[in-house]
Write a protein that holds these residues in place. Structure first.
Motif, PDB file in Angstrom:
ATOM      1  N   SER B 149      -7.596  -6.508  27.748  1.00 34.59           N
ATOM      2  CA  SER B 149      -8.584  -6.545  28.822  1.00 34.59           C
ATOM      3  C   SER B 149      -7.873  -6.598  30.170  1.00 34.59           C
ATOM      4  N   ALA B 150      -8.092  -5.585  30.959  1.00 38.06           N
ATOM      5  CA  ALA B 150      -7.487  -5.576  32.291  1.00 38.06           C
ATOM      6  C   ALA B 150      -8.118  -6.654  33.150  1.00 38.06           C
ATOM      7  N   LYS B 151      -9.348  -7.038  32.775  1.00 36.89           N
ATOM      8  CA  LYS B 151     -10.065  -8.024  33.588  1.00 36.89           C
ATOM      9  C   LYS B 151      -9.500  -9.423  33.348  1.00 36.89           C
ATOM     10  N   THR B 152      -9.356  -9.803  32.078  1.00 35.40           N
ATOM     11  CA  THR B 152      -8.875 -11.153  31.780  1.00 35.40           C
ATOM     12  C   THR B 152      -7.364 -11.184  31.609  1.00 35.40           C
ATOM     13  N   ALA B 153      -6.737 -10.021  31.685  1.00 33.45           N
ATOM     14  CA  ALA B 153      -5.283  -9.876  31.544  1.00 33.45           C
ATOM     15  C   ALA B 153      -4.828 -10.090  30.097  1.00 33.45           C
ATOM     16  N   GLN B 154      -5.768 -10.265  29.223  1.00 32.36           N
ATOM     17  CA  GLN B 154      -5.409 -10.478  27.823  1.00 32.36           C
ATOM     18  C   GLN B 154      -4.644  -9.271  27.289  1.00 32.36           C
ATOM     19  N   ASN B 155      -3.479  -9.532  26.721  1.00 31.92           N
ATOM     20  CA  ASN B 155      -2.661  -8.497  26.076  1.00 31.92           C
ATOM     21  C   ASN B 155      -2.115  -7.406  27.014  1.00 31.92           C
ATOM     22  N   VAL B 156      -2.312  -7.556  28.309  1.00 32.17           N
ATOM     23  CA  VAL B 156      -1.825  -6.501  29.200  1.00 32.17           C
ATOM     24  C   VAL B 156      -0.294  -6.503  29.244  1.00 32.17           C
ATOM     25  N   GLU B 157       0.259  -7.685  29.542  1.00 33.06           N
ATOM     26  CA  GLU B 157       1.719  -7.823  29.525  1.00 33.06           C
ATOM     27  C   GLU B 157       2.286  -7.347  28.188  1.00 33.06           C
ATOM     28  N   GLU B 158       1.638  -7.858  27.143  1.00 33.56           N
ATOM     29  CA  GLU B 158       2.115  -7.586  25.794  1.00 33.56           C
ATOM     30  C   GLU B 158       2.172  -6.087  25.528  1.00 33.56           C
ATOM     31  N   ALA B 159       1.119  -5.388  25.950  1.00 31.44           N
ATOM     32  CA  ALA B 159       1.058  -3.960  25.677  1.00 31.44           C
ATOM     33  C   ALA B 159       2.233  -3.231  26.301  1.00 31.44           C
ATOM     34  N   PHE B 160       2.494  -3.530  27.579  1.00 34.17           N
ATOM     35  CA  PHE B 160       3.593  -2.841  28.266  1.00 34.17           C
ATOM     36  C   PHE B 160       4.941  -3.262  27.668  1.00 34.17           C
ATOM     37  N   ILE B 161       5.045  -4.569  27.394  1.00 32.46           N
ATOM     38  CA  ILE B 161       6.338  -5.071  26.931  1.00 32.46           C
ATOM     39  C   ILE B 161       6.631  -4.607  25.503  1.00 32.46           C
ATOM     40  N   LYS B 162       5.575  -4.596  24.700  1.00 33.50           N
ATOM     41  CA  LYS B 162       5.779  -4.177  23.315  1.00 33.50           C
ATOM     42  C   LYS B 162       6.212  -2.700  23.262  1.00 33.50           C
ATOM     43  N   THR B 163       5.613  -1.914  24.115  1.00 33.40           N
ATOM     44  CA  THR B 163       6.014  -0.510  24.183  1.00 33.40           C
ATOM     45  C   THR B 163       7.482  -0.412  24.578  1.00 33.40           C
ATOM     46  N   ALA B 164       7.851  -1.205  25.578  1.00 30.18           N
ATOM     47  CA  ALA B 164       9.237  -1.181  26.043  1.00 30.18           C
ATOM     48  C   ALA B 164      10.173  -1.626  24.920  1.00 30.18           C
ATOM     49  N   ALA B 165       9.724  -2.636  24.172  1.00 34.42           N
ATOM     50  CA  ALA B 165      10.555  -3.133  23.082  1.00 34.42           C
ATOM     51  C   ALA B 165      10.763  -2.045  22.031  1.00 34.42           C
ATOM     52  N   THR B 166       9.697  -1.294  21.767  1.00 33.72           N
ATOM     53  CA  THR B 166       9.807  -0.204  20.798  1.00 33.72           C
ATOM     54  C   THR B 166      10.829   0.828  21.264  1.00 33.72           C
ATOM     55  N   ILE B 167      10.748   1.177  22.553  1.00 34.97           N
ATOM     56  CA  ILE B 167      11.681   2.161  23.094  1.00 34.97           C
ATOM     57  C   ILE B 167      13.120   1.606  23.017  1.00 34.97           C
ATOM     58  N   TYR B 168      13.222   0.329  23.388  1.00 34.12           N
ATOM     59  CA  TYR B 168      14.538  -0.304  23.378  1.00 34.12           C
ATOM     60  C   TYR B 168      15.143  -0.250  21.981  1.00 34.12           C
ATOM     61  N   LYS B 169      14.286  -0.517  21.005  1.00 33.59           N
ATOM     62  CA  LYS B 169      14.738  -0.496  19.625  1.00 33.59           C
ATOM     63  C   LYS B 169      15.226   0.900  19.238  1.00 33.59           C
TER      64      LYS B 169
END
Lengths: 923, 211
Positions: B149-169
């Motif tokens: 949810s962009a409104k409550t910020a729920q999982n927003v950080e996680e989404a971007f970071i998890k994607t980055a982690a996947t790329i990093y991997k």
């Protein structure tokens, strides 16, 4: 060649083009089809024998290329085609009509034959390159342009060309880039759109930046064209890593010492950053501005793009950019470049100054930084002072405008800064102010400015003064404290003998007059130096008087000022702007006028305007000014011209603009356009609205000479009728004169209205003027009605008094007539009396003869009467006796009858009883 | 400014699913209920840390409208990661995922990591797409999935970071040739020892040498 023919030919070609395209879809056109063009082309070039030759030659070559069997022959044909197309316009035209499908076919189908592909591309380059024909006529169609149009029409062609960039052959890539550049030059929009729709189109072009030098340089040029005013392309280019690539090329080429390639890089960089917030953020967030500053540290013309960074974008973003830039000591570098580097070219110094202006504008911290900046190592001086020195000393209008811009930016919404500068404005004795300007580095800002303001007088040249006036107007803008402070400045007269010191403002007005007189003396042709002197001083005054009643008061203190302004407004030989600004100042004298003094108050000013100029023609001055190019262009917030290679080169030319400048021309003088910046134009516009309103207001509520207090119309207690009437009469008389006055004004207005109605002037002006008049007429009518009512009231009162009077008169006349009849009666009585007296007199005169008679008669009558009465008395006595005896007899008889006679006769005794007695006796 | 890696992201999906709001929440940590329609693309950037390494994310938020497709396609190839966003309250945005995916597969490099995001999960009462459906779709197409949810910020950080982690991997696994920038990955000089690129930051050449 006639237009019709050209159109005909164009139409023909368009038809051909479509045919060609459809043919192209089916493969390479056969000889028969190609020869089919001959007729049309022949028709077009019919009257040009050489053209027709070229036509068939090109046709033959194309035929050999498309139908030839021998590879060698086809290659030769291509080489021939290329050389003829490169030389002859006619051949270019002929090629445009027939050649594209053939060559595109080669590019598409024969990728393996590098030589053919190369040849085809080179031919295309030639077909798109204009051939300079010495005798080329103006209205002649440029074949190369037409060919680019034809080629770029099909997005497939662009796609095909882009795919060629992946070829290994150097020349293939090189020529392809040249073709694309040519296409971009002539039909940029179409190509930008096409490249956007081709997947990876831009990616391919970006890859060329990493190619070998020649290709890279071509690609740089191509990208520069491609990114011009195409925001989305700019973003994609940046996405593809343009910043890194550009900076690495710049570094490779030796930074700002580099040559034309670095310049191209910077131009591309400029394109990418200018007005593109997204890209600005990206640069700031990922690479920072360090690489830019690195370039800046080294000297060179090339830094100029950095100024764009502070250009429009999102407000917040801009502020961040400025902050970051200043943190990086950008200011120092720019100051170094703009102020201290006198060896740098004027254009560079100017750009640096303008960049400083951009950096500080609306950025408090940067403003402060500049305000406290000290320059120099040995002899230190405040940066602002140095910039002021530039303003006062420069002979370059461009440099003046740029340095002036620094002060404008510094003072904008910076009350503290303004106050700081104003606080140093302390007048010095005359001798001190006229010390040479150059030397004293320790001179305060204010002293330097005042010196600038007053110095030039002695040399009869007011240029320096104008420059200083411009700076002063920035300091005063929107800052009431500064305005008041500077108002108090008084200057000593040049020679003490010439009288008392005069206010600085009056000196400014004097310069204004001086400027116009100089202009008049010089004649219009040589007005260059003073062309902007008037506007600058007028702007100073407009700025000064705005919202500052004291300034207005000071201005009006000298009566000739008003007269002079009115002359200026009415003077047809003055420029539209001069008249307009003078009109604005007049208006300010109305709206910010708090003076109660007759002759100086708002009403008198309006009166003077209306009488000397006429309101309609006064307002017309505003309209005329609004319509000038300067105003129109300032209103549409104009983006600054990008500083490209060509504009940088032309900057030097601006110095010559003065000579070519036409007062009414469209090309605005740099100084004038800097005077009429959008802020000032907005100020003038809002002032104008206020002025119109206020003048209508002044007219709608004329200061009444007769105060109407209803209570005063009543009779005061203890006031006699006569006094009351007298007082009312005086009142009515006053009102009468006022009505007369108003009628007169009304007539002036009506005349004014009629005049403006007859002229060919703007309708809005008439409307506004008419409305103003109508308002006034309405007010007058109301006043008139009121007065009429009052008059009627008085008339009624008068009638009543009159009727009373006549009543009293009637009464009086009645009494008079009574009196008259009385006196008449008296007279007649007197007369009668007199008559009687006369009679009496007459009687008395004749009296002695008649009296004895009377006496005798009297005596005789008396005697006779005595006798008569004696006889009657006797008779009576006899009767009485008889009666007596009767009574005795009867009484006796009654006594006999037993009647009490006495009682019976009791009531008889008086006269009345007698007859009864006698009656009874009768019975 | 120094970073070990720089990843380029794109955010794609139908118009109105909240792409720009996700970006704003991630970069500025704020929510804007009414957001202007994105024209073309908008840029945002933020630094994150993965495995103790500073990683710079450059994010291009694309316009969802069809008319901008040709422009937004230009961004596919150079991106290392993509956030494919739909709106859990609007079924049609979920239905269009296949066509977005097809677009991405066609224009992007094959190794692009795609994160499927069901946005507006705060509006559970208006939900039109179940979490399971989202999971199912992600599984079928090999995507990472998350509701946010962009409104409550729920999982927003996680989404971007998890994607980055996947790329990093993937980098660690040697999937990418990090010297080739067309994968949307750049090696910085902040984290990885390598030849000095000079004081003025890492030029592309410097990055290339590191590979």
């Amino acid at each position: 060649m006639h237009i019709n023919e050209i159109r005909h030919r164009r139409n023909g070609l368009h038809c051909l083009d479509y045919t060609v395209v459809s043919l192209y879809g089916e493969g390479i056109g056969s000889m028969d089809l190609v020869s089919g063009y001959k007729g049309v082309v022949g028709l077009v070039f019919g009257n040009e024998s050489s053209g027709s030759n070229e036509d068939s030659y090109v046709e033959r070559l194309l035929d050999r290329i498309s139908n030839g069997k021998l590879a060698e022959d086809r290659r030769n044909a291509m080489v021939e085609l290329q050389s003829i197309v490169a030389e002859s316009r006619a051949a270019q035209l002929a090629f445009g009509a027939m050649g594209f499908p053939v060559l595109m076919g080669v590019l598409k189908e024969e990728r393996d034959d590098v030589e053919m592909v190369r040849g085809a591309l080179e031919t295309l380059v030639s077909a798109l390159t204009p051939i300079d024909q010495g005798k080329s006529q103006k209205n002649e169609v440029e074949p190369a342009l037409m060919n680019t149009d034809l080629l770029s029409r099909e997005a497939d062609n662009i796609s095909l060309l882009l795919s060629l960039l992946a070829e290994d052959d150097f020349y293939v890539r090189y020529y392809t880039l040249q073709i694309l550049t040519a296409l971009l030059t002539n039909s940029p929009n179409r190509l930008q759109e096409a490249i956007l729709t081709i997947p990876r189109g831009i990616t391919r072009l970006m890859d060329m930046l990493m190619d070998r030098e020649v290709i890279r340089n071509e690609a740089l040029l191509l990208l520069t064209y491609l990114t011009r005013e195409a925001e989305e392309i700019q973003k994609i280019v940046v996405f593809e890593g343009a910043f890194e690539k550009i900076f690495s090329i710049i570094k490779e080429e030796g930074g700002s010492d580099g040559g034309v390639v670095v310049q191209d890089c910077l131009e591309l960089l400029n394109n990418l950053l200018r007005n593109n917030a997204s890209n600005q953020i990206l640069l700031r967030e990922t690479m920072g501005f360090d690489p830019l500053l690195l370039i800046l540290k080294l000297r060179g013309v090339t830094y100029s793009f950095t100024q764009q960074k502070a250009d429009p974008g999102k407000e917040a973003n801009r502020l961040t950019n400025k902050t970051t830039l200043v943190q990086k000591k950008m200011l120092d570098h720019l100051l170094m470049l703009g102020v201290e580097s006198q060896w740098a070219p004027v254009a560079v110094r100017c750009s640096a100054l303008r960049c400083i202006g951009d950096l500080i504008c609306g950025h408090p911290r940067n403003l402060e930084a500049l305000g406290s900046k000290i320059l120099g190592e040995g002899l230190q001086e405040a940066a602002l002072n140095s910039i002021l020195r530039i303003i006062l000393r420069t002979s370059s209008t461009q440099e003046f405008v740029a340095a002036d811009y620094v002060f404008k930016s510094f003072c904008e919404k910076n009350a503290d800064g303004q106050a700081m500068l104003a606080s140093t404005l302390i007048p010095q004795p005359y001798s001190m102010t006229h010390a040479p300007l150059e030397e004293d580095v320790n001179m305060s800002f204010g002293r330097m400015l005042l010196q600038g303001l007053t110095l030039s007088e002695s040399d009869g040249d007011i240029e320096t003064c104008c420059s200083a006036a411009s700076v002063l107007s920035h300091i005063l803008k929107d800052n009431i404290q500064c305005k008041e402070r500077v108002l108090r400045i008084e200057l000593e007269a040049p020679m003490p003998s010439l009288g008392a010191p005069e206010p600085l403002m009056h000196r400014m007005v004097k310069y204004l007059a001086l400027a116009s007189s100089m202009k008049n003396r010089d004649g219009k042709s040589n007005a260059s130096g003073n062309l902007y002197a008037q506007p600058i001083i007028l702007k100073l005054l407009v700025t000064w008087l705005a919202d500052c009643p004291n300034a207005v008061n000071c201005f009006l203190d000298s009566r000739p000022h008003l007269t002079y302004l009115i002359e200026l407004v009415a003077n047809e030989s003055e420029s539209v702007c001069t008249r307009g600004l003078a009109a604005v100042i007049l208006g300010e004298c109305v709206i910010y006028n708090t003076s109660p003094e007759a002759g100086k108050d708002a009403f008198s000013v309006v009166d003077m305007i209306s009488q000397k100029i006429g309101l309609a023609s006064y307002f017309l001055k505003f309209d005329e000014m609004q319509k000038t190019y300067l105003f129109a262009s300032a209103s549409a917030a104009q983006p600054r011209k990008s500083l490209t290679r060509s504009t940088a080169a032309s900057m030097a030319d601006i110095e010559n603009v003065d000579e070519n400048y036409l007062p009414d021309g469209k090309n605005d003088h740099p100084i004038l356009s800097s005077i009429f910046d959008s802020l000032f134009v907005t100020l003038v516009k809002s002032l104008e609205a206020d002025i119109r309103e206020k003048i209508v207001d002044v007219y709608s509520h004329p200061k009444s000479k007769v105060a109407v207090v209803p209570a005063e119309l009543e009779q005061k207690s203890g006031e006699s009728e006569a006094e009351y009437i007298k007082r009312l009469k005086a009142f009515v008389e006053k009102q009468c004169t006022e009505i007369q006055d108003l009628l007169g004004r009304n007539a002036i207005l009506a005349e004014d209205l009629a005049k403006s109605g007859g002229g060919s002037n703007s309708h809005s002006e008439q409307r506004v003027g008419g409305a103003a008049d109508r308002v006034q007429v309405e007010t007058l009518r109301r006043d008139l009605k009121e007065t009429t009512q009052r008059l009627e009231l008085l008339m009624a009162e008068k009638a009543k008094v009159e009727s009373d009077a006549s009543m009293y008169q009637n009464l009086a006349s009645k009494i008079e007539s009574d009196l008259k009849s009385l006196s008449d009666a008296y007279n007649s009585l007197e007369q009668a009396n007199f008559h009687l007296e006369n009679e009496v007199k007459a009687l008395r005169d004749g009296g002695p003869s008649t009296f004895p008679d009377v006496k005798a008669i009297k005596a005789e009558a008396r005697e006779e009467a005595q006798k008569e009465s004696e006889a009657e008395l006797n008779d009576l006595l006899v009767c009485l006796g008889q009666e007596q005896s009767k009574v005795e007899k009867l009484s006796a008889r009654l006594l006999e009858l037993g009647e009490d006679v006495d009682k019976l006769l009791e009531g008889i005794g008086d006269d009345v009883g007698l007859p009864e007695d006698s009656e009874e006796e009768d019975e | 400014m120094s970073y070990a890696y720089l990843f380029k992201y794109i955010i794609i999906g139908d118009t109105g699913v909240g792409k720009s709001c996700l970006l704003l929440q991630f970069t500025d940590k704020r929510f804007q209920p009414v957001h202007d329609l994105t024209i073309g693309v908008e840029f945002g950037a933020r630094m994150i840390t993965i495995d103790n390494k500073p990683i710079k994310l450059q994010i291009w938020d694309t316009a969802g409208q069809e008319s901008f497709r040709s422009i937004t396609r230009s961004y596919y190839r150079g991106a290392a990661g993509a956030l494919l966003v739909y709106d859990i309250t609007r079924r049609e945005t979920f239905n269009h995922l296949a066509s977005w995916l097809e677009d991405a597969r066609q224009h992007a490099n094959a190794n692009m990591s795609i994160m499927l995001i069901g946005n507006k999960c705060d509006l559970a009462h208006r939900r039109a797409v179940s979490t399971e459906e989202g999971e199912q779709f992600a599984k079928e197409h090999g995507l990472i999935f998350m509701e946010a949810s962009a409104k409550t910020a729920q999982n927003v950080e996680e989404a971007f970071i998890k994607t980055a982690a996947t790329i990093y991997k993937k980098i660690q696994d040697g999937v990418f040739d990090v010297s080739n920038e067309s994968y949307g990955i750049k090696v910085g000089y902040g984290g990885i020892p390598g030849p000095s690129g000079g004081r003025d930051g890492s030029s592309s050449q410097a990055g290339g040498c590191c590979g």
